[in-house]
Design a protein around this motif. Structure first.
Motif, PDB file in Angstrom:
ATOM      1  N   PRO A 197       0.801  -1.231   0.000  1.00 48.92           N
ATOM      2  CA  PRO A 197       0.000   0.000   0.000  1.00 48.92           C
ATOM      3  C   PRO A 197       0.826   1.270   0.000  1.00 48.92           C
ATOM      4  O   PRO A 197       0.396   2.304  -0.525  1.00 48.92           O
ATOM      5  CB  PRO A 197      -0.841  -0.120   1.287  1.00 48.92           C
ATOM      6  N   THR A 198       2.026   1.218   0.586  1.00 47.61           N
ATOM      7  CA  THR A 198       2.845   2.433   0.651  1.00 47.61           C
ATOM      8  C   THR A 198       3.291   2.894  -0.729  1.00 47.61           C
ATOM      9  O   THR A 198       3.580   4.073  -0.918  1.00 47.61           O
ATOM     10  CB  THR A 198       4.084   2.210   1.536  1.00 47.61           C
ATOM     11  N   MET A 243       1.086   9.002  -4.937  1.00 50.89           N
ATOM     12  CA  MET A 243       0.154  10.123  -4.860  1.00 50.89           C
ATOM     13  C   MET A 243       0.783  11.316  -4.162  1.00 50.89           C
ATOM     14  O   MET A 243       0.553  12.463  -4.534  1.00 50.89           O
ATOM     15  CB  MET A 243      -1.123   9.699  -4.142  1.00 50.89           C
ATOM     16  N   GLN A 244       1.585  11.042  -3.147  1.00 53.79           N
ATOM     17  CA  GLN A 244       2.256  12.138  -2.441  1.00 53.79           C
ATOM     18  C   GLN A 244       3.257  12.853  -3.334  1.00 53.79           C
ATOM     19  O   GLN A 244       3.521  14.042  -3.152  1.00 53.79           O
ATOM     20  CB  GLN A 244       2.951  11.602  -1.188  1.00 53.79           C
ATOM     21  N   ARG A 268     -17.639  12.921  -0.050  1.00 54.32           N
ATOM     22  CA  ARG A 268     -16.550  12.167  -0.670  1.00 54.32           C
ATOM     23  C   ARG A 268     -17.027  11.491  -1.956  1.00 54.32           C
ATOM     24  O   ARG A 268     -16.304  11.467  -2.949  1.00 54.32           O
ATOM     25  CB  ARG A 268     -16.008  11.127   0.317  1.00 54.32           C
ATOM     26  N   ASP A 269     -18.246  10.958  -1.928  1.00 47.70           N
ATOM     27  CA  ASP A 269     -18.779  10.323  -3.131  1.00 47.70           C
ATOM     28  C   ASP A 269     -18.893  11.321  -4.276  1.00 47.70           C
ATOM     29  O   ASP A 269     -18.591  11.010  -5.426  1.00 47.70           O
ATOM     30  CB  ASP A 269     -20.158   9.711  -2.854  1.00 47.70           C
ATOM     31  N   SER A 270     -19.340  12.545  -3.954  1.00 47.02           N
ATOM     32  CA  SER A 270     -19.472  13.580  -4.978  1.00 47.02           C
ATOM     33  C   SER A 270     -18.121  13.931  -5.584  1.00 47.02           C
ATOM     34  O   SER A 270     -17.988  14.085  -6.802  1.00 47.02           O
ATOM     35  CB  SER A 270     -20.121  14.832  -4.380  1.00 47.02           C
ATOM     36  N   ASN A 285      -8.935   5.728  -0.323  1.00 49.80           N
ATOM     37  CA  ASN A 285      -7.667   6.207   0.224  1.00 49.80           C
ATOM     38  C   ASN A 285      -6.990   7.211  -0.699  1.00 49.80           C
ATOM     39  O   ASN A 285      -6.354   8.160  -0.248  1.00 49.80           O
ATOM     40  CB  ASN A 285      -6.734   5.025   0.485  1.00 49.80           C
ATOM     41  N   THR A 286      -7.147   7.017  -2.015  1.00 54.60           N
ATOM     42  CA  THR A 286      -6.527   7.931  -2.973  1.00 54.60           C
ATOM     43  C   THR A 286      -7.082   9.340  -2.829  1.00 54.60           C
ATOM     44  O   THR A 286      -6.345  10.326  -2.911  1.00 54.60           O
ATOM     45  CB  THR A 286      -6.734   7.433  -4.411  1.00 54.60           C
TER      46      THR A 286
END
Length: 229
Positions: A84-85, A91-92, A174-176, A191-192
């Motif tokens: 996952p990292t 993304m970071q 968040r869904d929007s 998570n993204t």
């Protein structure tokens, strides 16, 4: 016709991706010198970059960092690693998406289409400036400026900020946000979105605006218009 720089050292995979994307009218270019990717990127000026993490000379994280220092071009990571990292790190560093190998080409193509549609249609169809909390938000240059300085945002970050500002002082779920950023939520993780918003808030901290993006736990986010004490 969009041009894509595919930074992939697996010749067979590169050839397969190039052929499949060619069927969708994308022009795919490879890298000849993996020790000098930036020079080839600068010469090509692609509309999108796809980077494998494991590369000769320097890894994909290095080249993402180097490219992001000079360009806001959309970037998608490819990786056979499942930690996952790796996704969080990508993304970071400013990547727009992450695809784990092995993958279905339909998923990769859907991600490419969504990013290109979002980035390039958005840039040409939206108003260039907006004022928020005394700061000038430039959607053309992807910058936010106030008396504390200027920060430069990625395409995802400026798009998220725009969505929040448009509904300032109101919760944007968040869904929007995910529905607006990605055409189909199946192709993006919760998570993204969190990583993208945290990265946006961290950059806004540099010009004393980080507290203006408030998290509503279990709901979404709010762009506050009033100054936070």
């Amino acid at each position: 016709m969009f041009s894509i720089l595919l930074i992939e050292d697996d010749t067979s995979l590169y050839t397969e991706i190039k052929e499949r994307l060619g069927q969708w009218s994308y022009t795919v270019h490879g890298v000849q010198d993996f020790s000098n990717v930036l020079a080839e990127f600068s010469q090509l000026k692609p509309d999108l970059v796809i980077i494998d993490i494991q590369l000769p000379k320097f890894d994909g994280f290095h080249w993402c960092r180097v490219i992001r220092a000079v360009s806001n071009v959309p970037i998608i990571f490819l990786s056979s690693r499942d930690h996952p990292t790796d996704m969080v790190m990508s993304m970071q560093l400013g990547a727009d998406d992450f695809v784990q190998k092995p993958f279905h080409f339909e998923v990769l193509i859907a991600k490419i289409q969504a990013i290109l549609r979002r980035v390039y249609n958005y840039s040409s169809n939206q108003s260039e400036f907006k004022t928020w909390c005394g700061a000038a938000v430039d959607f053309e240059k992807n910058t936010v400026s106030n008396e504390h300085g200027t920060i430069e945002l990625t395409k995802n970050e400026i798009f998220i900020l725009k969505l929040l500002i448009e509904k300032k002082n109101s919760i944007v779920t968040r869904d929007s946000l995910m529905n607006s950023l990605w055409d189909d939520k199946r192709f993006i993780s919760d998570n993204t979105l969190t990583v993208n918003v945290n990265r946006l808030r961290k950059k806004l901290d540099e010009i004393d605006l980080g507290k203006q993006i408030e998290t509503k736990v279990g709901q979404g986010y709010v762009a506050l218009e009033e100054e936070v004490s």
